[in-house]
Design a protein around this motif. Structure first.
Motif, PDB file in Angstrom:
ATOM      1  N   PHE A  68       0.690  -1.070   0.160  1.00 15.95           N
ATOM      2  CA  PHE A  68      -0.059   0.024   0.128  1.00 15.95           C
ATOM      3  C   PHE A  68       0.845   1.213  -0.002  1.00 15.95           C
ATOM      4  O   PHE A  68       2.038   1.221   0.507  1.00 15.95           O
ATOM      5  N   GLN A  72      -2.986   4.754   2.122  1.00 16.63           N
ATOM      6  CA  GLN A  72      -4.132   3.768   1.782  1.00 16.63           C
ATOM      7  C   GLN A  72      -4.477   2.555   2.843  1.00 16.63           C
ATOM      8  O   GLN A  72      -5.742   2.300   3.147  1.00 16.63           O
ATOM      9  N   VAL A  87     -11.359  10.098   2.691  1.00 14.98           N
ATOM     10  CA  VAL A  87     -10.180   9.840   1.823  1.00 14.98           C
ATOM     11  C   VAL A  87      -9.764  11.327   0.981  1.00 14.98           C
ATOM     12  O   VAL A  87     -10.680  11.600   0.096  1.00 14.98           O
ATOM     13  N   GLY A  94      -4.338   6.762  -5.557  1.00 17.03           N
ATOM     14  CA  GLY A  94      -4.971   5.374  -5.562  1.00 17.03           C
ATOM     15  C   GLY A  94      -6.111   5.541  -4.487  1.00 17.03           C
ATOM     16  O   GLY A  94      -6.237   4.600  -3.652  1.00 17.03           O
ATOM     17  N   LYS A  95      -7.078   6.472  -4.716  1.00 15.56           N
ATOM     18  CA  LYS A  95      -8.168   6.704  -3.951  1.00 15.56           C
ATOM     19  C   LYS A  95      -9.130   5.249  -4.243  1.00 15.56           C
ATOM     20  O   LYS A  95      -9.736   4.913  -3.468  1.00 15.56           O
ATOM     21  N   CYS A  98      -9.304   2.340  -1.996  1.00 16.89           N
ATOM     22  CA  CYS A  98      -9.874   2.322  -0.727  1.00 16.89           C
ATOM     23  C   CYS A  98     -11.350   1.810  -0.316  1.00 16.89           C
ATOM     24  O   CYS A  98     -11.736   1.708   0.648  1.00 16.89           O
TER      25      CYS A  98
END
Length: 720
Positions: A68, A72, A87, A94-95, A98
């Motif tokens: 990660f 994250q 977030v 890299g949302k 999640c």
């Protein structure tokens, strides 16, 4: 069938209600820990390690990453622990993982928590962009993850398959638009999904905030949707939340500040640059020189569609491999350009903000803002698309006084005159009411007709109705209806109609007339016989779902349930108009300030990267106060705009506007014509084609209003 505005009938007929599990809240814990276990339990360490292993295994096997990044792991841990979570990661950080990893981890998490479920439930993702939803679902399917998006582009067969997969509990993720939440049938059906709604993911969550840079009124209804479908937990995601917007999101979704996970927008490989230019001709010369020096895949952002076309043509004329991209192009054209850009077959795309959402091309070397960005948030999101491979990339913004006119044009167009607002409210609140299916009072409205009648653009009109619903509790948007119903016989219609003895089936058969291919059903004629619209539409949808027909609908009519007594007296109207207008005025000023914030960031005497981070309530890593490589850091000089040429007040110009337009009930309308701002009334009168339209665009907008008012100080009430 366009399912964004269907009849409201349940998506899943004959499904047994499955009680949804509402998990108790616990304090947030660090990392991927199993919910309901802490260090006081003897087996907590083993379960924590097991759950970390679950997440990392999915990360490797499904998404191809070894570990990660940034926050994250903490964010995913918060979600899996049943906590509502926010977030805030920059573009490309890299949302989506999640919510994607939790969506496919729940089955294993249930086992670790000792829960025995027949179904592992579903994750609902609310996203504003169909293209983005499609890109993500296609990518998930390639990884073997069952995901779909419920949108109007789906074929008949695809919608049937999605319905079947949800009924059987096979689907892990379902994407939908925020507008879908007005559909009563859709909302009701999600209360009974096998295994329940394990997670609601709200993408682009800044859209929920009235202080966000791209506020969408339908997002305000997402928080209510969470309660209605009894979602176990929520994760909100955004790349562009200021502290004020983040607080707004937390308040709406009951998110504890310990469950807010932020990553700084600072990217050390991005070189933020800016240059002032006196006019567009000089700007083009600067751009051509820049493109000759900076190689690689490039996005050039412009403000309006016409600029995209003209600038791409200019670049091609100078030997550059460039294409235009904007919302006005055909879908196939846009898809082709995007695919060729991703494959590096097109080097330069000149685009409006319509391009870029969901684009995950790692080697974009240059982001160029030919015009000043509309907001700091928009700027941050767009530069974040460069250099995702970690290699040096360049982000240039050209700034000039000419850009301000375009920004002011956008900002000034949404505020109507007070008399228009008053007329709209009287129109809506005095409409004849009909009875809904449960006996409640319902008003039917056509937004396009209201927009034309009262000279209010679509976006502010939607915000007005959301305000009447959510702040004043007067109306509630319910499932819109169609005025047009057509269907194609799939080979079973006549047999189905003949064997169905219900009054609805007989009425459909009687009032559906066939042309060459399509039957047109006169629903009003059928209702004249005493049948309800809901029952007739339910029958059509049933035949559609069973494959007897393929239903096509059109002519959207918005419907609103009346929640309490509507204003009736002049005093009540006056008070409401005053409050609503004050809200709209503040939105206009806020929009102008957002544009000014971009100018202030670029012309300030400080590091661009530090100023950008501070805008989002953060700072540069390791206590640094400057990045060392932006334009300010390398020159130690602030960007200065050339002096704005003085503008002589054009009395003859305003007289020409008045001569061309006989409207005398709204000085703001006349100022719009002079300034070149389109509105429904401008378009209806075809003034956009008149030579006076935009003839005073170099003037201050308030000067235009004052000039008109000075010529006609006594104005008649607005009567459109």
């Amino acid at each position: 069938m366009d399912d964004d505005f269907d009849s409201g009938d349940d998506l899943f007929d004959n499904v047994n209600a499955d009680e949804l599990v509402t998990q108790n809240k616990r304090p947030a814990s660090q990392g991927l820990t199993a919910k309901g276990n802490d260090d006081s339990h003897g087996n907590s360490k083993r379960q924590r390690l097991d759950l970390v292993g679950v997440g990392q295994k999915l990360l490797r096997e499904k998404f191809g990453y070894d570990k990660f990044r940034h926050e994250q792991e903490g964010a995913i841990g918060s979600v899996l622990n049943g906590e509502n979570t926010l977030v805030i990661f920059p573009t490309g950080a890299g949302k989506s993982l999640c919510y994607q990893i939790p969506a496919i981890a729940f089955e294993e998490v249930d086992k670790l928590n000792g829960e025995d479920r027949d179904f592992s439930g579903i994750t609902i993702v609310v996203s504003p962009l169909i293209a983005l939803m499609k890109d993500q679902t296609d990518a998930l399917k390639r990884k073997g993850i069952t995901a779909e998006c419920n949108d109007s582009t789906k074929t008949f067969e695809q919608l049937q398959q999605i319905s079947s997969d949800i009924r059987s509990g096979k689907l892990r993720m379902l994407y939908c638009s925020p507008e879908k939440l007005n559909n009563e049938g859709f909302v009701e059906s999600l209360k009974y999904v096998p295994g329940g709604i394990r997670l609601l993911a709200v993408d682009e969550a800044h859209c929920i905030s009235e202080w966000g840079h791209s506020f969408r009124p339908d997002y305000l209804k997402v928080a209510r949707f969470v309660d209605e479908i009894k979602a176990e937990r929520v994760v909100c995601l955004t790349a562009t939340a200021t502290p004020k917007v983040a607080d707004d999101i937390c308040k709406q979704f009951k998110i504890d500040h310990s469950n807010v996970f932020r990553t700084s927008p600072y990217r050390p490989n991005l070189n933020l640059q800016a240059k002032s230019t006196p006019n567009e001709k000089a700007k083009i010369a600067e751009l051509l020189a820049y493109l000759d020096k900076h190689v690689g895949s490039t996005l050039v952002y412009v403000t309006v569609q016409r600029q995209a076309e003209e600038l791409a043509t200019t670049l091609r004329g100078k030997g550059h491999n460039a294409e235009a991209f904007h919302a006005g192009m055909k879908v196939e054209q846009k898809t082709s350009i995007q695919d060729r850009f991703m494959a590096s077959k097109v080097r330069i795309v000149v685009a409006t903000i319509a391009f870029g959402m969901g684009i995950d091309k790692a080697d974009i070397r240059n982001i160029i803002h030919f015009n000043t960005s509309g907001t700091v948030e928009e700027y941050s999101q767009q530069v974040g698309r460069a250099g995702r491979d970690g290699l040096p990339s360049y982000c240039m913004m050209y700034i000039s006084h000419e850009d301000w006119y375009i920004k002011e044009n956008f900002a000034r167009g949404d505020l109507p005159c007070k008399s228009s607002l008053d007329g709209l409210l009287h129109d809506v609140f005095t409409r004849e009411m009909i009875k809904g299916r449960d006996g409640e009072d319902v008003i039917k409205l056509n937004h396009n007709e209201l927009s034309q009648a009262w000279d209010i653009r679509a976006s502010p009109l939607s915000i007005l109705f959301a305000t009447l619903e959510l702040r004043y509790g007067l109306l509630r948007a319910i499932t819109p209806e169609y005025s047009s119903y057509q269907f194609e016989d799939r080979g079973f219609y006549n047999k189905m109609a003949a064997s169905d003895g219900s009054p609805e089936a007989k009425a459909i058969y009687k009032h559906a007339k066939r042309a060459r291919k399509w039957y047109t059903f006169d629903i009003k004629a059928a209702m004249a016989g005493g049948l309800s619209r809901a029952d007739l539409v339910r029958k059509l949808n049933h035949w559609n779902d069973t494959g007897a027909i393929m239903l096509k609908t059109g002519g959207v009519e918005h419907r609103y349930r009346v929640l309490k007594t509507l204003p009736r007296t002049n005093a009540e109207y006056s008070k409401l108009v005053k409050e609503l207008y004050a809200d709209m005025e503040s939105r206009e000023l806020d929009a102008l300030q957002r544009a000014q914030d971009v100018v202030d960031l670029i012309t300030g005497e400080r590091c661009f990267a530090a100023a950008l981070a501070e805008h989002f309530g953060m700072s540069l890593p390791d206590g640094k106060t400057s990045c060392g490589h932006c334009t300010f850091c390398t020159t130690k000089k602030a960007i200065e705009l050339p002096p704005k040429p003085p503008v002589k007040v054009d009395i003859a110009g305003i007289q020409a506007v008045l001569k061309a337009c006989d409207v005398r009930d709204d000085p703001r309308f006349l100022a719009r014509v002079a300034f070149g701002i389109k509105s429904p009334r401008v378009m209806k009168l075809k003034l956009q084609n008149n030579s006076v339209f935009g003839s005073l665009e170099d003037h201050d907008f308030t000067v235009c209003i004052n000039l008109v008012t000075s010529k006609f100080p006594v104005l008649m009430p607005c009567s459109l």
